[in-house]
Design a protein around this motif. Structure first.
Motif, PDB file in Angstrom:
ATOM      1  N   THR A 201       0.773  -1.504  -0.058  1.00  0.00           N
ATOM      2  CA  THR A 201       0.130   0.123   0.153  1.00  0.00           C
ATOM      3  C   THR A 201       0.911   1.303   0.093  1.00  0.00           C
ATOM      4  O   THR A 201       0.431   2.448  -0.810  1.00  0.00           O
ATOM      5  CB  THR A 201      -0.946  -0.024   1.289  1.00  0.00           C
ATOM      6  OG1 THR A 201      -1.993  -1.240   1.220  1.00  0.00           O
ATOM      7  CG2 THR A 201      -1.795   1.273   1.220  1.00  0.00           C
ATOM      8  N   THR A 204       2.299   1.852  -3.446  1.00  0.00           N
ATOM      9  CA  THR A 204       1.718   2.161  -4.322  1.00  0.00           C
ATOM     10  C   THR A 204       1.277   3.836  -4.324  1.00  0.00           C
ATOM     11  O   THR A 204       1.335   4.404  -5.274  1.00  0.00           O
ATOM     12  CB  THR A 204       0.062   1.219  -4.250  1.00  0.00           C
ATOM     13  OG1 THR A 204       0.395  -0.133  -4.474  1.00  0.00           O
ATOM     14  CG2 THR A 204      -0.873   1.814  -5.246  1.00  0.00           C
ATOM     15  N   GLU A 219       8.205   2.419 -10.361  1.00  0.00           N
ATOM     16  CA  GLU A 219       7.524   1.084 -10.356  1.00  0.00           C
ATOM     17  C   GLU A 219       8.514   0.046 -10.455  1.00  0.00           C
ATOM     18  O   GLU A 219       8.208  -0.932  -9.577  1.00  0.00           O
ATOM     19  CB  GLU A 219       6.274   1.065 -11.367  1.00  0.00           C
ATOM     20  CG  GLU A 219       5.125   1.745 -11.375  1.00  0.00           C
ATOM     21  CD  GLU A 219       5.370   3.269 -11.794  1.00  0.00           C
ATOM     22  OE1 GLU A 219       4.481   3.839 -11.547  1.00  0.00           O
ATOM     23  OE2 GLU A 219       6.347   3.664 -12.306  1.00  0.00           O
ATOM     24  N   GLN A 223       8.527  -2.483  -7.235  1.00  0.00           N
ATOM     25  CA  GLN A 223       7.933  -3.929  -7.250  1.00  0.00           C
ATOM     26  C   GLN A 223       9.319  -4.688  -7.127  1.00  0.00           C
ATOM     27  O   GLN A 223       8.949  -5.808  -6.490  1.00  0.00           O
ATOM     28  CB  GLN A 223       7.425  -3.875  -8.844  1.00  0.00           C
ATOM     29  CG  GLN A 223       6.498  -5.156  -8.964  1.00  0.00           C
ATOM     30  CD  GLN A 223       5.317  -5.289  -8.312  1.00  0.00           C
ATOM     31  OE1 GLN A 223       5.207  -5.116  -7.150  1.00  0.00           O
ATOM     32  NE2 GLN A 223       4.484  -5.439  -9.403  1.00  0.00           N
TER      33      GLN A 223
END
Length: 246
Positions: A201, A204, A219, A223
């Motif tokens: 979370t 993100t 990202e 990730q």
């Protein structure tokens, strides 16, 4: 003397209530100081934040009596801007539960949230130019990101106030709930967030808040960290095992 920000702390969330009902929760220096203190706490111990207001109003603006006495040096200090940026940059999501008047500095605080919900009595906008100043605590850059350049210009240059239906159709809020169910609705959102992996979370939100120039690099890095997380392995293993049992 009562505190301008009433704080309810829970293990996975914090509810902060603007609590100056006699001033329609106008944001004064004491409120800003309290927001900074709360942000320091949530930066050290990240939890979802629910922002709301007491007495059927979120915040009818900044405290005009204080604003009237501020000069150029105060403007350059960006008193409200600094606090609202800090709110926006909190690690976990910020939910603004908006009832009644959400005007001026109150609206700019709401724009700093990640998620906004309202009630049928919602009245939202930035009437600053009618008072001889401008919306300078985030509206001029956050509003275009939220509703688009044309609608942001409409709202900021005319100073008009949107009702709940317009705020919903413009995307300023994502849902409208009865006043008596507003906080429950905010907690329902927080409950959904709490079911997810906190690190996923946070990453993100970080990617959502990053400028366009940082994508898609950000990202990839975020990730990559999540792909090595034990929580990712645990959650995906549980998902696969549930599927195998069906």
């Amino acid at each position: 003397m009562s505190e301008p920000l009433r704080v309810d702390r829970r293990p996975d969330r914090v509810v902060a209530t603007l609590d100056r009902p006699e001033k329609r929760n106008a944001i004064d220096q004491e409120t800003i100081d309290a927001l900074h203190a709360l942000c320091a706490e949530l930066e050290a111990d990240p939890r979802t934040l629910i922002l709301t207001g007491a007495g059927g109003t979120f915040a009818a603006g900044a405290d005009i009596a204080q604003l009237r006495d501020r000069g150029a040096d105060d403007a350059r200090r960006a008193i409200n801007t600094a606090a609202f940026i800090r709110v926006a940059e909190l690690p976990m999501p910020v939910i603004a539960a908006l009832d009644g008047y959400v005007l001026g500095g109150g609206a700019e605080l709401a724009y700093a949230a990640d998620l906004r919900i309202g009630t049928p009595s919602l009245r939202m906008g930035n009437p600053e130019t009618g008072l001889g100043i401008m919306a300078a605590a985030g509206a001029t850059w956050r509003l275009p990101e939220i509703v688009g350049a044309a609608r942001a210009a409409d709202l900021l240059l005319t100073g008009r106030i949107l009702d709940a239906d317009d705020a919903l159709s413009w995307g300023l809020v994502s849902a409208i709930h009865p006043s008596e169910k507003l906080l429950d609705a905010a907690h329902t959102i927080a409950d959904r967030i709490a079911l997810n992996d906190p690190l996923a979370t946070r990453h993100t939100k970080r990617a959502l808040r990053a400028p366009r120039s940082e994508h898609p690099q950000i990202e990839k890095h975020l990730q990559a960290e999540l792909f090595e997380s034990p929580e990712k392995t645990r959650r995906m293993t549980e998902f696969l095992e549930r599927g195998a049992r069906r």
